[in-house]
Design a protein around this motif. Structure first.
Motif, short mmCIF file in Angstrom:
data_model
loop_
_atom_site.label_atom_id
_atom_site.label_comp_id
_atom_site.label_asym_id
_atom_site.label_seq_id
_atom_site.Cartn_x
_atom_site.Cartn_y
_atom_site.Cartn_z
N HIS A 276 -1.31 -13.68 3.78
CA HIS A 276 -0.45 -14.09 2.67
C HIS A 276 -0.41 -13.02 1.59
CE1 HIS A 276 1.19 -16.39 -0.70
NE2 HIS A 276 0.13 -16.01 -1.40
N TRP A 277 -1.58 -12.48 1.19
CA TRP A 277 -1.62 -11.51 0.11
C TRP A 277 -1.09 -10.15 0.54
CZ3 TRP A 277 -1.45 -13.29 -4.38
CH2 TRP A 277 -2.15 -14.45 -4.76
N VAL A 278 -1.28 -9.79 1.80
CA VAL A 278 -0.71 -8.54 2.30
C VAL A 278 0.81 -8.60 2.24
CG1 VAL A 278 -0.40 -7.07 4.33
CG2 VAL A 278 -2.67 -7.92 3.76
N LYS A 279 1.38 -9.71 2.65
CA LYS A 279 2.84 -9.87 2.58
C LYS A 279 3.32 -9.89 1.14
CE LYS A 279 3.13 -12.54 6.89
NZ LYS A 279 3.41 -13.87 7.47
N PHE A 280 2.56 -10.56 0.27
CA PHE A 280 2.96 -10.67 -1.14
C PHE A 280 2.97 -9.30 -1.81
CE2 PHE A 280 1.81 -11.01 -5.62
CZ PHE A 280 2.82 -11.85 -6.10
N PHE A 281 1.85 -8.57 -1.69
CA PHE A 281 1.77 -7.27 -2.36
C PHE A 281 2.63 -6.23 -1.65
CE2 PHE A 281 -2.16 -9.22 -4.04
CZ PHE A 281 -1.91 -9.03 -5.39
N GLY A 282 2.88 -6.44 -0.37
CA GLY A 282 3.80 -5.54 0.33
C GLY A 282 5.22 -5.66 -0.21
N GLY A 283 5.52 -6.80 -0.81
CA GLY A 283 6.85 -7.01 -1.37
C GLY A 283 7.03 -6.45 -2.77
N LEU A 284 5.95 -5.93 -3.38
CA LEU A 284 6.05 -5.35 -4.73
C LEU A 284 6.53 -3.91 -4.63
CD1 LEU A 284 2.79 -6.65 -6.46
CD2 LEU A 284 5.07 -7.68 -6.45
N LYS B 262 -14.13 -6.72 8.17
CA LYS B 262 -14.08 -8.02 8.84
C LYS B 262 -14.22 -9.18 7.85
CE LYS B 262 -13.83 -6.92 13.31
NZ LYS B 262 -12.75 -7.41 14.20
N ASN B 263 -15.12 -9.03 6.87
CA ASN B 263 -15.35 -10.12 5.94
C ASN B 263 -14.13 -10.39 5.05
OD1 ASN B 263 -15.98 -7.55 4.67
ND2 ASN B 263 -16.62 -8.73 2.89
N VAL B 264 -13.24 -9.41 4.91
CA VAL B 264 -12.01 -9.59 4.14
C VAL B 264 -10.98 -10.35 4.95
CG1 VAL B 264 -10.10 -8.40 2.99
CG2 VAL B 264 -12.43 -7.53 2.76
N THR B 265 -10.86 -10.02 6.22
CA THR B 265 -9.85 -10.65 7.07
C THR B 265 -10.21 -12.06 7.49
OG1 THR B 265 -10.84 -9.68 9.08
CG2 THR B 265 -9.11 -8.41 7.95
N HIS B 266 -11.49 -12.42 7.36
CA HIS B 266 -11.90 -13.76 7.78
C HIS B 266 -11.31 -14.84 6.90
CE1 HIS B 266 -15.65 -12.28 10.18
NE2 HIS B 266 -14.53 -12.15 10.83
N SER C 290 -5.01 -0.41 -4.68
CA SER C 290 -6.04 -1.45 -4.54
C SER C 290 -5.88 -2.58 -5.55
CB SER C 290 -7.45 -0.84 -4.67
OG SER C 290 -7.66 0.15 -3.69
N TYR C 291 -4.66 -2.83 -6.01
CA TYR C 291 -4.44 -3.92 -6.97
C TYR C 291 -4.53 -5.29 -6.31
CZ TYR C 291 0.11 -2.38 -5.13
OH TYR C 291 1.12 -1.93 -4.32
N GLU C 292 -4.64 -5.32 -4.99
CA GLU C 292 -4.82 -6.58 -4.28
C GLU C 292 -6.28 -7.01 -4.20
OE1 GLU C 292 -4.98 -3.33 -1.12
OE2 GLU C 292 -4.00 -3.70 -3.03
N ARG D 183 3.04 0.08 2.58
CA ARG D 183 4.15 0.34 3.49
C ARG D 183 4.17 -0.55 4.71
NH1 ARG D 183 7.84 2.88 0.49
NH2 ARG D 183 7.09 4.88 -0.35
N PHE D 184 2.99 -0.83 5.25
CA PHE D 184 2.93 -1.47 6.58
C PHE D 184 1.58 -2.14 6.75
CE2 PHE D 184 3.21 -0.53 11.42
CZ PHE D 184 3.89 -1.73 11.64
N GLY D 185 1.58 -3.32 7.30
CA GLY D 185 0.34 -4.01 7.62
C GLY D 185 0.42 -4.60 9.01
N PHE D 186 -0.66 -4.48 9.77
CA PHE D 186 -0.61 -4.99 11.15
C PHE D 186 -2.02 -5.25 11.69
CE2 PHE D 186 -0.79 -0.38 11.29
CZ PHE D 186 -1.74 -0.11 12.25
N TRP D 187 -2.04 -6.07 12.73
CA TRP D 187 -3.27 -6.31 13.50
C TRP D 187 -3.18 -5.46 14.77
CZ3 TRP D 187 -7.25 -9.36 11.85
CH2 TRP D 187 -6.99 -10.29 10.83
N TYR D 188 -4.31 -4.89 15.16
CA TYR D 188 -4.36 -4.16 16.42
C TYR D 188 -5.72 -4.41 17.06
CZ TYR D 188 -4.05 -0.46 19.90
OH TYR D 188 -4.03 0.24 21.09
#
Length: 343
Positions: free
Chosen positions: A119-127, A109-113, A219-221, A137-142
């Motif tokens: 922004h960083w999930v989308k950025f590193f997802g593009g590498l 939770k403290n990371v997503t706050h 874990s390079y992010e 591969r995939f990032g999402f909220w549930y």
């Protein structure tokens, strides 16, 4: 006297009639109370109700093929095997209905706050397209919680291959494989640096090993989602001296501090010692004084006896560990030095 006899007979008959009537009434009532209720049977098929709870979902990152293949609601409800806990969140192994295996990380939770998480999930997802980096591969909220999905590599982490895991027997890696891993790890860090990015900390648990023993950096992010002070505090023995010698609030990672951390990783691979337990720089110095360079490598591994490349690797690691950040080589130079030592 005759009339009296008739009266007695009539009275007795009346009593008997009343007794019989009362008996029948009691029997009828008791039968109704104890008789089970029957339900009329029909030929209709019973109705089975299955309730599936679906919480609000939001896609953060994923290409069309991935979004089509992975349904967040289905994935979250599959059985999970906990693999470990990291700074970013808890990692689980999940077997999909198709039989393929993935890893899914539930983000703390403290990371997503922080406002920059997506922004960083989308950025590193593009590498994508880099063989030395473990792709996101995939990032999402549930249901208000964030998750990211990675590939699952069956050999696990470099840390497990070097030091074993609790309750599991392992065979120490030979020198040839360790050289291969050192070179691959150097290329992974160099790839991050070539994009103007930082690793923050470089450690064996962040390198996952493929079936051909080539490493992939994960874990390079982390340095973009976790504060520098937290990373430094949690990784004793792996940090450059400029990050630990003072209590300055302005501590920040640099590519030079990454090079130092990589030097520690090299010594961990060569010696088989844990940086969290042993001061590897001091350990190597003492070993060299007593036994020379040949006494430094892990005695459990094969193929290192009188090996010139092992001595060269130790010297490369020592250059990475120079106390002055300006004197440390770039990771691109480190890759070239390692390639020269191997070949």
């Amino acid at each position: 006297m005759k009339n009296l006899d008739h009266s007695c007979q009539f009275f007795l008959l009346l009593i008997m009639f009343l007794i019989c009537t009362l008996h029948r009434a009691i029997t009828f009532v008791s039968t109704k109370l104890t008789k089970p209720t029957t339900t009329q049977l029909t030929n209709q098929t019973p109705i089975s109700l299955q309730v599936k709870i679906t919480l609000p979902t939001k896609i953060i990152f994923g290409d069309h093929e991935t979004i089509t293949a992975f349904n967040p609601s289905d994935i979250i409800q599959l059985p999970k095997n906990r693999l470990g806990e990291g700074s970013i969140g808890t990692l689980y192994k999940v077997v999909l209905d198709s039989g393929s295996i993935i890893t899914i990380r539930k983000i703390c939770k403290n990371v997503t706050h922080g406002g920059n998480f997506e922004h960083w999930v989308k950025f590193f997802g593009g590498l994508s397209g880099n063989r030395w980096l473990l792709p996101l591969r995939f990032g999402f909220w549930y249901g208000g919680e964030a998750f990211v999905i990675h590939d699952y590599l069956c050999l696990g982490s470099l840390e497990e291959l070097l030091h074993g895991s609790e309750g599991v027997q392992f065979t120490p890696l030979n020198w040839e494989i360790r050289q291969q891993i050192v070179l691959g790890a150097a290329k992974a860090v160099s790839s991050i640096h070539s994009r103007g990015l930082l690793c923050g900390v470089i450690k064996s648990s962040n390198f996952l090993i493929q079936s051909d023993f080539s490493p992939r950096l994960s874990s390079y992010e982390t340095p973009y989602l976790i504060s520098a002070s937290t990373i430094i505090r949690r990784n004793c023995g792996r940090m450059a001296p400029e990050l630990t010698r003072t209590r300055s609030i302005s501590k920040s990672f640099s590519q030079a501090s990454d090079v130092y951390s990589f030097g520690i990783l090299m010594l961990e691979i060569i010696t088989g010692k844990k940086p969290s337990v042993t001061n590897l720089g001091q350990y190597v110095m003492e070993k060299k004084k007593r036994e020379g360079l040949k006494g430094v490598p892990d005695r459990r591994m094969s193929g290192v006896e009188e090996n010139v490349s092992a001595s060269s690797m130790i010297m490369i690691a020592e250059v990475c560990l120079l106390s002055d950040p300006k004197q440390r080589p770039s990771m691109g130079t480190v890759v070239e030095m390692i390639q020269a030592a191997i070949h």
